[in-house]
Design a protein around this motif. Structure first.
Motif, PDB file in Angstrom:
ATOM      1  N   LEU A 175      33.405 112.638  35.217  1.00  0.00           N
ATOM      2  CA  LEU A 175      33.675 112.449  33.789  1.00  0.00           C
ATOM      3  C   LEU A 175      32.391 112.602  32.978  1.00  0.00           C
ATOM      4  O   LEU A 175      31.282 112.317  33.457  1.00  0.00           O
ATOM      5  N   ASN A 176      32.561 113.018  31.730  1.00  0.00           N
ATOM      6  CA  ASN A 176      31.448 113.142  30.788  1.00  0.00           C
ATOM      7  C   ASN A 176      31.451 111.922  29.879  1.00  0.00           C
ATOM      8  O   ASN A 176      32.198 111.845  28.913  1.00  0.00           O
ATOM      9  N   TRP A 177      30.591 110.955  30.197  1.00  0.00           N
ATOM     10  CA  TRP A 177      30.558 109.704  29.444  1.00  0.00           C
ATOM     11  C   TRP A 177      29.884 109.849  28.081  1.00  0.00           C
ATOM     12  O   TRP A 177      29.816 108.879  27.317  1.00  0.00           O
ATOM     13  N   ARG A 178      29.421 111.041  27.748  1.00  0.00           N
ATOM     14  CA  ARG A 178      28.904 111.265  26.394  1.00  0.00           C
ATOM     15  C   ARG A 178      30.044 111.494  25.402  1.00  0.00           C
ATOM     16  O   ARG A 178      29.810 111.512  24.190  1.00  0.00           O
ATOM     17  N   ASP A 179      31.276 111.646  25.900  1.00  0.00           N
ATOM     18  CA  ASP A 179      32.448 111.754  25.039  1.00  0.00           C
ATOM     19  C   ASP A 179      33.010 110.359  24.807  1.00  0.00           C
ATOM     20  O   ASP A 179      33.410 109.675  25.750  1.00  0.00           O
ATOM     21  N   PRO A 180      33.083 109.888  23.572  1.00  0.00           N
ATOM     22  CA  PRO A 180      33.548 108.520  23.281  1.00  0.00           C
ATOM     23  C   PRO A 180      34.951 108.226  23.783  1.00  0.00           C
ATOM     24  O   PRO A 180      35.291 107.068  24.037  1.00  0.00           O
ATOM     25  N   ALA A 181      35.772 109.249  23.944  1.00  0.00           N
ATOM     26  CA  ALA A 181      37.146 109.016  24.401  1.00  0.00           C
ATOM     27  C   ALA A 181      37.182 108.436  25.809  1.00  0.00           C
ATOM     28  O   ALA A 181      38.098 107.689  26.159  1.00  0.00           O
ATOM     29  N   VAL A 182      36.178 108.757  26.612  1.00  0.00           N
ATOM     30  CA  VAL A 182      36.134 108.239  27.977  1.00  0.00           C
ATOM     31  C   VAL A 182      35.917 106.725  27.951  1.00  0.00           C
ATOM     32  O   VAL A 182      36.634 105.965  28.599  1.00  0.00           O
ATOM     33  N   ALA A 183      34.925 106.290  27.192  1.00  0.00           N
ATOM     34  CA  ALA A 183      34.643 104.850  27.095  1.00  0.00           C
ATOM     35  C   ALA A 183      35.832 104.094  26.519  1.00  0.00           C
ATOM     36  O   ALA A 183      36.171 102.999  26.995  1.00  0.00           O
ATOM     37  N   ALA A 184      36.468 104.653  25.515  1.00  0.00           N
ATOM     38  CA  ALA A 184      37.598 103.976  24.879  1.00  0.00           C
ATOM     39  C   ALA A 184      38.747 103.789  25.865  1.00  0.00           C
ATOM     40  O   ALA A 184      39.396 102.736  25.896  1.00  0.00           O
ATOM     41  N   ASP A 185      39.003 104.797  26.683  1.00  0.00           N
ATOM     42  CA  ASP A 185      40.111 104.688  27.626  1.00  0.00           C
ATOM     43  C   ASP A 185      39.808 103.679  28.728  1.00  0.00           C
ATOM     44  O   ASP A 185      40.700 102.931  29.156  1.00  0.00           O
ATOM     45  N   PHE A 186      38.573 103.630  29.189  1.00  0.00           N
ATOM     46  CA  PHE A 186      38.250 102.660  30.230  1.00  0.00           C
ATOM     47  C   PHE A 186      38.296 101.234  29.699  1.00  0.00           C
ATOM     48  O   PHE A 186      38.626 100.304  30.448  1.00  0.00           O
TER      49      PHE A 186
ATOM     50  N   PRO B   6      34.785 104.605  37.473  1.00  0.00           N
ATOM     51  CA  PRO B   6      34.558 105.253  36.184  1.00  0.00           C
ATOM     52  C   PRO B   6      33.765 106.558  36.239  1.00  0.00           C
ATOM     53  O   PRO B   6      33.646 107.231  35.221  1.00  0.00           O
ATOM     54  N   ASN B   7      33.205 106.915  37.395  1.00  0.00           N
ATOM     55  CA  ASN B   7      32.357 108.112  37.443  1.00  0.00           C
ATOM     56  C   ASN B   7      33.164 109.400  37.464  1.00  0.00           C
ATOM     57  O   ASN B   7      32.713 110.432  36.962  1.00  0.00           O
ATOM     58  N   HIS B   8      34.356 109.361  38.061  1.00  0.00           N
ATOM     59  CA  HIS B   8      35.135 110.579  38.240  1.00  0.00           C
ATOM     60  C   HIS B   8      36.612 110.228  38.300  1.00  0.00           C
ATOM     61  O   HIS B   8      36.984 109.089  38.521  1.00  0.00           O
ATOM     62  N   THR B   9      37.453 111.226  38.113  1.00  0.00           N
ATOM     63  CA  THR B   9      38.891 111.079  38.276  1.00  0.00           C
ATOM     64  C   THR B   9      39.354 111.985  39.419  1.00  0.00           C
ATOM     65  O   THR B   9      38.564 112.679  40.050  1.00  0.00           O
ATOM     66  N   SER B  10      40.646 111.993  39.642  1.00  0.00           N
ATOM     67  CA  SER B  10      41.260 113.005  40.503  1.00  0.00           C
ATOM     68  C   SER B  10      41.385 114.310  39.726  1.00  0.00           C
ATOM     69  O   SER B  10      41.517 114.305  38.494  1.00  0.00           O
ATOM     70  N   ASP B  11      41.392 115.424  40.456  1.00  0.00           N
ATOM     71  CA  ASP B  11      41.674 116.691  39.778  1.00  0.00           C
ATOM     72  C   ASP B  11      43.140 116.779  39.369  1.00  0.00           C
ATOM     73  O   ASP B  11      43.530 117.698  38.633  1.00  0.00           O
ATOM     74  N   GLN B  12      43.954 115.797  39.835  1.00  0.00           N
ATOM     75  CA  GLN B  12      45.353 115.731  39.422  1.00  0.00           C
ATOM     76  C   GLN B  12      45.552 114.850  38.183  1.00  0.00           C
ATOM     77  O   GLN B  12      46.680 114.739  37.684  1.00  0.00           O
ATOM     78  N   HIS B  13      44.498 114.244  37.686  1.00  0.00           N
ATOM     79  CA  HIS B  13      44.591 113.412  36.484  1.00  0.00           C
ATOM     80  C   HIS B  13      45.064 114.276  35.308  1.00  0.00           C
ATOM     81  O   HIS B  13      44.645 115.438  35.177  1.00  0.00           O
ATOM     82  N   PRO B  14      45.918 113.742  34.438  1.00  0.00           N
ATOM     83  CA  PRO B  14      46.406 114.543  33.300  1.00  0.00           C
ATOM     84  C   PRO B  14      45.282 115.132  32.452  1.00  0.00           C
ATOM     85  O   PRO B  14      45.432 116.241  31.916  1.00  0.00           O
ATOM     86  N   TRP B  15      44.175 114.425  32.317  1.00  0.00           N
ATOM     87  CA  TRP B  15      43.054 114.978  31.540  1.00  0.00           C
ATOM     88  C   TRP B  15      42.532 116.264  32.165  1.00  0.00           C
ATOM     89  O   TRP B  15      42.323 117.259  31.473  1.00  0.00           O
ATOM     90  N   PHE B  16      42.301 116.240  33.464  1.00  0.00           N
ATOM     91  CA  PHE B  16      41.712 117.420  34.096  1.00  0.00           C
ATOM     92  C   PHE B  16      42.711 118.568  34.117  1.00  0.00           C
ATOM     93  O   PHE B  16      42.320 119.736  33.953  1.00  0.00           O
TER      94      PHE B  16
END
Length: 543
Positions: A188-199, A121-131
């Motif tokens: 990832l920026n866990w201060r954004d609620p969208a991150v928690a919701a997706d996990f 949960p700390n980071h994604t790939s730079d190939q992740h669609p979000w990034f």
């Protein structure tokens, strides 16, 4: 001879929790870590896969473990051994597909084994669609899910990557982005609620498919200092983990709310668990991640990182018992994993390192709590020497070759004494990491037939641990006497002592009961005492 006595029982809270009936499986489970890419290749492409692991499940059942933890199986950018993830709710085609994982879980359940997945949960790939969306549009919602800073001459602060170099890299348009590991692993920026919701969707996706929990990568990370202030000290690995010098990047108080939410999700799925990778120097801080409303466990890495010395091991055991006991949690003991040199090599290599690794195994398997075994440690594998041209670990490249990296503990498993050691079928492609020619001598097939092998020792120890609840579930006290470390494990119906001679001379130990198991055949008992050679451990019952 000087005598130092260090005795402290685990707390009342821990004793009460451990005596619940029935006790949750994870409190005393033996969990086998599978580095999927290196375990078993079913299709001959040189890469381990889910079908290969599935074919080897009977081996794990025969060995006597309770569960297996699988390193990341997700589609990945390939920059860090699968820990740079592109899609958290899928399977990398190199390993199979979701149906293969579901079949693995079903087969494991038939054999009485549970499956624990790795989640990052700390980071994604730079190939992740979000990034990728964040790179394309600085004002996109996805950009808020990472840590970006405006273009400037210098990085926003002095933070350093654990893999070497600065923790900030530039985007094509000049912005800075944070990566506490490789540049291909944006945090990832866990201060954004969208991150928690997706996990939470990710957790439920896999729990709905029958997995029994998750090992949480970098569980002490996620949140960073909101103002991105400089760390008070430069990154410098301490013996046991991160300390105050990394105060702005790790162990922020907000992270505990994440684990409370994840715990509430697991509570909806009976008999599931969370175990956290928490690499902090202060074990009291590590234990806080395992409070009753947070993760079920967090690893204790002290024995993994301690030198072969009585005082160091005694302190590693006692400190963990005390810290986790104060929060009512079991200790999760670790002697080896995919990030550290193999224990045979750490403990001196050759016959010396092997003897010490055998003794350390008996010590860990006697201790109250869960034990995490790394695939191949039960074979006594040493750290492999991997040629520079074959290395894949970003640590090696980011350090300019100054750090060898972790490839040497990730070389494929030897299953038989054939030319390819049974990792792949006949006629397969070369394995993804070269297998040393001498590794056929460590093969499962040959060790199975050897009554004195490391594999036979592990199998006997696991069977005895299952038959004697004082081992793994007892109330422990720790004592040192010179070079001798004794852990006394008291169960409801019996007491078992684990005595380890960590010195260079044979010692006599009291032996009033039965010798359950010794790490070497050179242990001799007579007239109420036992002669224990150097670097040897023994399990003894008490009358």
């Amino acid at each position: 001879m000087s005598r130092r006595l260090a005795t402290m029982r685990t707390s009342t809270e821990q004793q009460v929790a451990a005596q619940r009936s029935p006790s949750p499986w994870w409190r005393s489970a033996v969990v086998y870590q599978v580095y999927l890419r290196s375990f078993a290749d079913s299709n001959g492409d040189g890469i381990g896969d889910l079908a290969g692991l599935r074919s080897r499940l009977p081996y794990l059942s025969w060995l006597g473990v309770d569960a297996l933890w699988i390193n990341p199986h997700y589609p990945s950018g390939g920059a860090d051994g699968g820990y740079d993830i592109c899609d958290y709710r899928a399977v990398d085609p190199d390993y199979g597909d979701v149906a293969d994982l579901e079949a693995l879980v079903a087969d494991a359940r038939q054999l009485g084994l549970r499956v624990v997945l790795d989640v990052v949960p700390n980071h994604t790939s730079d190939q992740h669609p979000w990034f990728q969306a964040a790179l394309a549009d600085p004002d996109s919602p996805e950009a808020a899910r990472y840590h970006f800073a405006p273009p400037s001459e210098e990085p926003p602060n002095n933070w350093r990557s654990l893999f070497g170099g600065p923790a900030w890299s530039r985007t094509p348009d000049g912005r800075w982005y944070l990566h506490l590991f490789a540049p291909e692993q944006p945090d990832l920026n866990w201060r954004d609620p969208a991150v928690a919701a997706d996990f939470e969707k990710t957790l439920r996706f896999w729990l709905d498919r029958g997995v029994s929990g998750f090992r949480v990568d970098v569980a002490y990370g996620l949140f960073k200092d909101a103002d991105l202030r400089d760390n008070p000290g430069a990154y410098s690995p301490t013996l046991f983990g991160h300390g105050p010098e990394q105060a702005m990047t790790w162990n922020q108080p907000e992270v505990h709310d994440v684990w409370r939410q994840w715990r509430s999700v697991c509570d909806e799925y009976p008999d599931t668990m969370l175990v956290g990778e928490v690499c902090l120097a202060d074990l009291d801080e590590v234990a806080l991640y395992s409070r009753p409303d947070e993760m079920h466990q967090s690893f204790s890495f002290r024995l993994l990182k301690s030198p072969w010395e009585t005082a160091a091991f005694a302190d590693g055991v006692q400190t963990a018992l005390d810290a986790f006991g104060r929060v009512g949690a079991p200790v999760s003991w670790v002697l080896g994993n995919h990030d550290k040199d193999r224990q045979v090599t750490r403990f001196g290599g050759g016959a010396l390192g092997t003897a010490r690794a055998r003794a350390a195994a008996l010590l860990m398997l006697a201790l109250p709590g869960s034990a995490y075994l790394y695939a191949g440690d039960e074979l006594g594998l040493p750290q492999a020497v991997v040629p520079d041209e074959a290395k894949t670990d970003p640590i090696f490249f980011r350090s300019g070759g100054e750090r060898a990296g972790r490839d040497g503990c990730r070389v494929p498993m030897p299953w038989n004494d054939s030319a390819g050691v049974g990792f792949s079928p006949d006629g397969a492609a070369e394995p993804w990491l070269p297998i040393p020619a001498e590794w056929s001598g460590y093969a499962v097939s040959s060790q199975t037939r050897d009554g004195g092998s490391m594999l036979t020792l592990y199998r006997r120890a696991l069977a005895l641990r299952a038959a004697h609840p004082a081992l793994g579930s007892g109330d422990a006290t720790v004592r040192t006497d010179g070079d001798v470390l004794t852990v006394r494990c008291v169960g409801d119906e019996e007491t078992v002592r684990c005595v380890v001679n960590m010195g260079s001379a044979t010692v006599l130990a009291r032996a009033r009961g039965e010798v359950l198991l010794a790490s070497t055949s050179r242990v001799h008992a007579s007239a109420g005492s036992i002669a224990l050679p150097p670097n040897t451990a023994v399990w003894l019952t008490e009358d």
